[in-house]
Design a protein around this motif. Structure first.
Motif, short mmCIF file in Angstrom:
data_model
loop_
_atom_site.label_atom_id
_atom_site.label_comp_id
_atom_site.label_asym_id
_atom_site.label_seq_id
_atom_site.Cartn_x
_atom_site.Cartn_y
_atom_site.Cartn_z
N VAL A 448 -0.59 -11.63 -35.54
CA VAL A 448 -0.46 -10.69 -34.57
C VAL A 448 0.97 -11.38 -33.95
O VAL A 448 1.35 -12.50 -33.70
N VAL A 449 1.60 -10.73 -34.09
CA VAL A 449 3.10 -10.51 -33.03
C VAL A 449 3.02 -9.80 -31.92
O VAL A 449 2.61 -8.60 -31.93
N VAL A 518 5.47 -15.78 -37.51
CA VAL A 518 4.41 -16.63 -37.48
C VAL A 518 3.65 -17.12 -36.93
O VAL A 518 4.72 -18.18 -36.74
N ASP A 519 2.50 -17.04 -36.18
CA ASP A 519 2.14 -18.03 -34.73
C ASP A 519 0.69 -18.61 -35.86
O ASP A 519 -0.18 -17.60 -35.80
N ALA A 520 0.57 -19.80 -36.38
CA ALA A 520 -0.35 -20.10 -37.18
C ALA A 520 -1.96 -19.62 -36.45
O ALA A 520 -3.06 -19.13 -35.84
N VAL A 521 -1.90 -19.94 -34.41
CA VAL A 521 -2.71 -19.75 -33.61
C VAL A 521 -3.27 -18.15 -33.70
O VAL A 521 -4.22 -17.66 -33.33
N ARG A 522 -2.49 -16.62 -33.73
CA ARG A 522 -2.65 -15.70 -33.87
C ARG A 522 -2.67 -15.47 -35.36
O ARG A 522 -2.55 -14.23 -35.94
N ASP A 523 -3.30 -16.39 -36.38
CA ASP A 523 -3.86 -15.71 -37.70
C ASP A 523 -5.21 -14.53 -37.58
O ASP A 523 -6.36 -15.24 -37.51
#
Length: 538
Positions: A448-449, A518-523
Motif C-alpha cells: 500500500v502506497v 516499498v514498506d514491508a509493514v504495508r505488504d
C-alpha cells in the motif's frame, strides 16, 4: 470478481469447464459471456428475478445457442429488475446492484447484473434485453457499449417476454469492435420466433450527418456539462444539424400510458395475483395497467402512427440522432424516495426507440465532473445497426482494422485504474478499453502506497526473497499509443510504468513501484490483489 449481487446463478468452475470442453472453434472461441436471467441457458432455471421460477430450461435461447455455437463460454445468469420492468436495477429480491463507479449510485436496469458483470470483469460480453432502454441505461451507468439491435433482428426465442411486440435481445461490451463481433453471430431470423424478421443493413454514409436536439433537455447539471461536451465533439467529427425532437419525446410517454402496459400484464400478469415475491413497484406498474377498450387501443396506435410520421422527418436531413441516454444518474436513496418517478425520468430518451422501430447504440461520452460516466447514444431507423456501430467506433477512436490496431498499447493495471476503481474513468476517457483479467508472475509483491488516494505499489523481488507465490490479480487494458504519454504524466511517484511479466509468460507495459515506495509493514500480497485488500478494510 464483483462483490455485488451480480449473478442470480453463477456457474460453478465445473459447469464452466464443461461448456469450455464442448465449445467448438469459432469466431468467439473462449470469449466469456453472462446472460440476463430472463434469457434461457439450458439446464439452468430462468427466473426473471422471481424466485418461484425454478424449472431448469430445456434448451438455450436462440441468441445464447448461437454464441455457444461460435465458441463462447457462459459464466452465469445475471440479476435484473424483476420481469424486466424497470430502469433502475433495484427491483430484485436478489438485491440491488450499483454502478461500478459508485456504491451510492444505481447500476441502471433492468439489465443491471449484465452491465456489472462486464464492467467488473466477470465476463467479456453480456446478453441483455431492451424494451424501454434496459440495454442502454445500465451500459451508460457503467461505462459500457450497449447495442440495441433493430427490433426482430435478434430472435427473442427463449426469452421471458416483458412486452413481446417490443422486446429486443441486446449486447453489452467494453468495445464497439466486440459488440460488432457478437452482433454478427446472434443476428438473423428464427422461424420459432413470430416477431423475428430479416432487416437489411444500410451502408455507413461517407459523410454522416448527425442530428442533435434543439432546446433544453432538462438534464441534471453534471449531465448537462457532459452533454454539451458531447455535442461539441460531434461537431468536430461530423456535419451536425439541430432538430426539434418533440415527436420522439411524445412517443416515449406512450410506453407506460397505453396498451403496451397491458401487454406486460398479458406476459406475466398471473404472477401479480398469487406471487408474494413480486416487487411492489413492478406490481404497481403492471397491475395498474388501464382496462382499455378496443377503441382505446386503436386510438393509441393511431397516435403512435402520427408521431412516427412526424419523427421520420428527421431522417430526411440526418443519418442518426445523438441523444443522452438519461437525463440524470440517480442514487439508490433517490430510488427509495420515489421509485416510480425516478424510473420514469430515466426512460425519457430511451422509451420511444422500439415504438418508433429504431436501432440504437449507447457508448461512453465525456466523464462527468464528479467522475461518474456519462452515456451518449445514437439512434437510426431499423437497418442502421452496422452504420451506428461504425459511428460509435469513430466517436471512441476505436481502430477496427488490423493495421490500425498496431497503434494501441496493452497496459497492465493493478489498483486505482482497475474497472470500478476511482481512476478508471481517466483510463476510459483516454480511449482505454478492457482486454482481459490476468495474473502477474508469482514473484511480484504488492504494498500500500499512502497518499490522498491510496494506491498499490508492485515490485518484483528475486525468487529467494519473494516468499510464497502470489499471482496477483490484475487487468490488461488497451490504450491508444498517442494517449500514452499524456496518461503517463498523470502517474505520481513512487509509481511509474515499466515492463511486467504475467503468469502466462506475456510481457507487457505495467505499473511498478520504485524502492523508496516499498514498506514491508504495508505488504498486502497475501490478499491476492488490490480489490481483495480494499474489500477487507471497508
Amino acid at each position: 470478481m464483483s462483490d455485488q449481487p451480480t449473478f442470480i446463478h453463477r456457474l460453478s468452475d465445473a459447469e464452466v469447464a464443461a461448456f469450455e470442453a464442448a465449445a467448438p472453434d469459432g469466431p468467439l472461441s473462449g470469449v466469456t459471456f453472462a446472460i440476463k436471467d430472463n434469457i434461457d441457458l439450458v439446464g439452468v432455471p430462468t427466473t426473471a428475478a422471481d424466485p418461484r421460477r425454478t424449472t431448469p430450461a430445456a434448451a438455450s435461447a436462440t441468441a445464447v445457442q448461437r454464441l455457444l455455437d461460435a465458441g463462447a463460454v457462459p459464466v452465469g445468469k445475471t440479476n435484473m429488475d424483476q420481469y424486466a420492468t424497470g430502469l433502475v436495477g433495484t427491483r430484485s429480491p436478489y438485491g440491488a446492484c450499483h454502478s461500478v463507479f459508485s456504491p451510492e449510485h444505481v447500476s441502471g436496469g433492468s439489465s443491471s447484473g449484465s452491465a456489472v458483470a462486464v464492467a467488473s470483469g466477470d465476463a467479456e460480453v453480456a446478453l441483455a434485453t431492451d424494451t424501454a432502454g434496459s440495454g442502454r441505461v445500465p451500459a451508460a451507468f457503467n461505462g459500457l457499449v450497449g447495442l440495441k439491435p433493430s427490433k426482430g433482428l435478434v430472435p427473442t426465442t427463449g426469452t421471458v417476454p416483458a412486452c413481446a411486440s417490443l422486446d429486443c435481445v441486446t449486447v453489452m461490451t467494453r468495445t464497439v469492435a466486440r459488440a460488432r463481433e457478437v452482433f454478427t453471430v446472434i443476428a438473423g431470423p428464427d422461424a420459432a420466433d413470430p416477431w423475428s424478421r430479416a432487416v437489411p443493413q444500410r451502408p455507413t454514409p461517407a459523410r454522416p450527418v448527425i442530428a442533435v436536439p434543439v432546446g433544453d433537455l432538462d438534464l441534471d447539471p453534471p449531465h448537462q456539462v457532459a452533454w454539451e461536451a458531447s455535442v461539441a465533439r460531434a461537431r468536430s467529427q461530423w456535419d451536425v444539424v439541430e432538430l426539434d425532437i418533440a415527436a420522439f419525446l411524445d412517443a416515449a410517454t406512450l410506453l407506460y400510458s397505453g396498451p403496451w402496459v397491458a401487454e406486460r400484464r398479458l406476459a406475466f400478469g398471473e404472477a401479480l395475483t398469487d406471487d408474494p415475491e413480486v416487487d411492489p413497484a413492478v406490481r404497481e406498474i403492471v397491475a395498474g395497467a388501464p382496462d382499455l377498450s378496443a377503441t382505446d387501443v386503436f386510438a393509441a396506435f393511431h397516435r403512435l402512427a402520427a408521431l412516427d410520421a412526424s419523427s421520420r422527418q428527421a431522417w430526411q436531413v440526418a443519418d442518426a440522432l445523438l441523444l443522452p441516454v438519461t437525463p440524470t444518474h440517480p442514487t439508490l436513496a433517490d430510488v427509495v424516495a420515489d421509485p416510480i418517478g425516478v424510473n420514469t425520468r430515466l426512460g425519457r430518451f430511451t422509451n420511444m426507440t422500439n415504438l418508433l422501430d429504431l436501432c440504437a447504440v449507447a457508448f461512453p461520452g465525456p466523464v462527468r465532473g464528479d467522475g461518474l460516466p456519462f452515456g451518449a447514444q445514437l439512434l437510426a431507423p431499423a437497418g442502421g445497426d452496422l452504420a451506428l456501430l461504425d459511428l460509435a467506433a469513430a466517436w471512441g477512436g476505436e481502430q477496427v482494422d488490423e493495421a490500425a490496431a498496431e497503434d494501441r498499447v496493452e497496459l497492465v493495471v493493478a489498483g486505482a485504474h482497475l474497472a470500478g476503481e476511482p481512476l478508471n474513468a481517466d483510463l476510459v476517457a483516454r480511449g482505454g478499453v478492457f482486454v482481459r483479467a490476468a495474473r502477474m508472475a508469482p514473484d511480484y509483491r504488492m504494498y500500500v502506497v499512502d497518499g490522498p488516494l491510496p494506491r498499490p505499489g508492485v515490485t518484483r523481488l528475486p525468487a529467494a526473497q519473494a516468499g510464497a507465490p502470489s499471482a496477483l490479480e490484475v487487468e490488461v487494458w488497451s490504450l491508444p499509443a498517442a494517449a500514452l504519454s499524456g496518461f503517463q504524466a498523470t502517474i505520481a511517484p513512487p509509481l511509474g510504468l515499466g515492463q511486467v511479466d504475467l503468469d502466462d509468460g506475456t510481457r507487457l507495459l505495467g505499473f511498478l513501484c520504485s524502492a523508496d515506495g516499498v514498506d514491508a509493514v504495508r505488504d498486502i500480497t497475501t490478499y491476492g490483489g488490490w480489490r481483495a485488500w480494499r474489500a477487507s478494510v471497508r
